[in-house]
Design an enzyme around this catalytic site. Structure first.
Site, short mmCIF file in Angstrom:
data_model
loop_
_atom_site.label_atom_id
_atom_site.label_comp_id
_atom_site.label_asym_id
_atom_site.label_seq_id
_atom_site.Cartn_x
_atom_site.Cartn_y
_atom_site.Cartn_z
N ASN A 153 0.90 -1.22 0.18
CA ASN A 153 0.07 -0.04 0.09
C ASN A 153 0.92 1.33 -0.11
OD1 ASN A 153 -1.79 2.09 0.57
ND2 ASN A 153 -2.70 1.07 2.43
N ARG B 124 -2.56 -2.18 -3.47
CA ARG B 124 -3.83 -1.49 -2.95
C ARG B 124 -3.77 -0.25 -4.09
NH1 ARG B 124 -6.27 1.84 2.20
NH2 ARG B 124 -8.22 2.20 1.22
N HIS C 286 -12.96 2.47 -0.43
CA HIS C 286 -12.96 1.51 1.04
C HIS C 286 -13.61 0.17 0.54
CE1 HIS C 286 -13.02 5.26 3.95
NE2 HIS C 286 -11.77 4.79 3.78
N ARG D 10 -11.06 15.71 6.46
CA ARG D 10 -11.88 16.09 4.88
C ARG D 10 -13.22 16.47 5.42
NH1 ARG D 10 -10.94 10.21 2.43
NH2 ARG D 10 -8.67 10.05 3.25
N GLU E 233 -8.39 -5.09 5.29
CA GLU E 233 -8.40 -4.98 3.74
C GLU E 233 -6.95 -5.47 3.21
OE1 GLU E 233 -8.45 -0.65 5.19
OE2 GLU E 233 -9.38 -0.13 3.30
#
Ligand code: ADP
Length: 388
Positions: free
Chosen positions: A7, A85, A174, A235, A378
């Site tokens: 990742n 990823r 996600h 965010r 994940e």
């Protein structure tokens, strides 16, 4: 089969090594501060190591990973596949793919939709192709799971030709997490995933809620980029677009400054003025800090609002599942979110919610809608995709 999961961020590479014969994690770690000063840490079972060392670029970081992996894997075995990823797969990739020149070019092109993520993902893939040239590399997209969202839920209210011309639509993110959590929830309920209506709430630094019908994403709170939806650590979440006009005009902000403001200085951090970290928000709220209380309450309200709308989208719901840093670890947030869902048939088991633990049901046995906590995974999801 051994799978290396990578990742890549702009200045970091997280890595995980799985033995897929039993899905056991053999090694996990992170190269950080790449291009700055460099730090490298890893754990393998009870063993761990942490060092500062110069990491001028992603390739130097991946060479460290390769060296570490070759020391740690059983004799005679080697990495069979690398799973990457990738945040944005654009309109083209509804599934994981083998990385080719064309795929890499597409990932770079989709920086248009994920300017903070895709360039770093592509950089990491290029370095990994160079470091591990003889094994297949698979791109696993955060957006892929959401390709099943129907057109009426993914279309924005702007002229259709512009949406078509630029690929402007809801993509959602996600995906590996929502897919994992939905599958695990079905196992917890001992019911087939294809029979279930689920709402999965990934609440971490980034937050998204997803309506999962029979194992497929029907809608999700993030949009064309990961900026839309619920407020997040830094965010802003959903805004009236005219706010951007006002800020540009009154604060004399250019494009870069407004992007920075909405991505890095907003959300929990911007509202509270305390931190983007929810633990610090909760601590400040406990001490009566009014802006921290407001930030906490707004996050809770946003999540509850999406659960309400997705129960309408799904025409009912069998289970609501919480995951990620905040969703898995904050009993108070879960209790607050669920406290106004009695009308849906949610009956929280207060003790089970409060007690520590991993994957579990936290609703009472008679609750019409089950509530679950499922820590996300994940990395394993990406490893499974790479094998598939
Ligand atoms: P990322 O999106 O970066 O993967 P995580 O899923 O790790 O983020 O979530 C990070 C968030 O989880 C932070 O806001 C952190 O404060 C919060 N968090 C972690 N542990 C707890 C806890 N015990 N209670 C409340 N919040 C927590």
């Amino acid at each position: 089969m051994l799978v290396l999961v990578l990742n890549s961020g702009s200045s970091s590479v997280k890595f995980n090594l799985f033995d897929m014969t039993n899905e056991r994690p053999l090694l996990e770690g992170m190269a950080e501060r790449i291009g700055v000063d460099g730090a490298f840490h890893w754990t393998a079972g009870a063993e761990q190591d942490q060092r500062d060392l110069p990491l001028p670029n992603h390739e130097s970081a991946l060479l460290e990973v390769m060296e570490l992996v070759s020391r740690r894997i059983p004799k005679g075995r080697c990495i069979n596949v690398v799973g990457h990823r990738v945040v944005h797969g654009g309109p083209k990739y509804g599934e994981s793919v083998l990385v080719t020149d064309e795929v890499l070019a597409d990932i770079e092109a989709y920086s248009l939709y994920a300017p903070l993520h895709n360039p770093a993902n592509a950089l990491g893939i290029r370095a990994a192709l160079h470091t591990f040239p003889d094994i297949p590399h698979i791109a696993v997209f955060d957006t892929a799971f959401h390709h099943t969202i129907p057109d009426y839920a993914r279309t924005y209210g702007i002229p259709y030709e512009l949406s078509q011309k630029y690929g402007i639509r809801r993509y959602g993110f996600h995906g590996s997490s929502h897919a994992w959590v939905a599958a695990r929830t079905a196992i917890l309920l001992a019911r087939p995933l294809r029979s279930l209506k689920l709402i999965t709430c990934h609440i971490g630094n980034g937050t998204s809620v997803c309506a999962v019908l029979h194992g497929h994403s029907m809608d999700t709170s993030m949009g064309m980029t990961p900026l839309q939806g619920v407020i997040m650590g830094t965010r802003c979440g959903t805004l009236d677009p005219s706010i951007v006009d006002l800020l540009i005009e009154k604060e004399h902000l250019n494009y870069q400054a407004i992007t920075e403001l909405l991505n890095k200085k907003s959300g929990l951090l911007g509202i509270s003025g305390v931190s983007s970290d929810f633990r610090e928000i909760e601590a400040a709220a406990d001490q009566g800090n009014e802006r921290a209380i407001l930030a906490r309450d707004l996050l809770t309200y946003d999540v509850r609002k999406f659960i309400g709308s997705y129960s309408a989208v799904l025409d009912g719901v069998d289970a609501i599942t919480f995951t990620a840093g905040i969703g898995s670890n904050s009993p108070r947030l879960r209790a607050e979110v669920c406290s106004h869902l009695g009308y849906l048939g949610v009956d929280l088991d207060v003790e089970a919610n409060r007690s520590a633990g991993g994957e579990r049901l936290i609703s009472l046995p008679g609750s019409k809608v089950a509530v679950a906590v499922v820590p996300t995974n994940e990395e394993l999801m990406i490893a499974r995709e790479a094998v598939r």
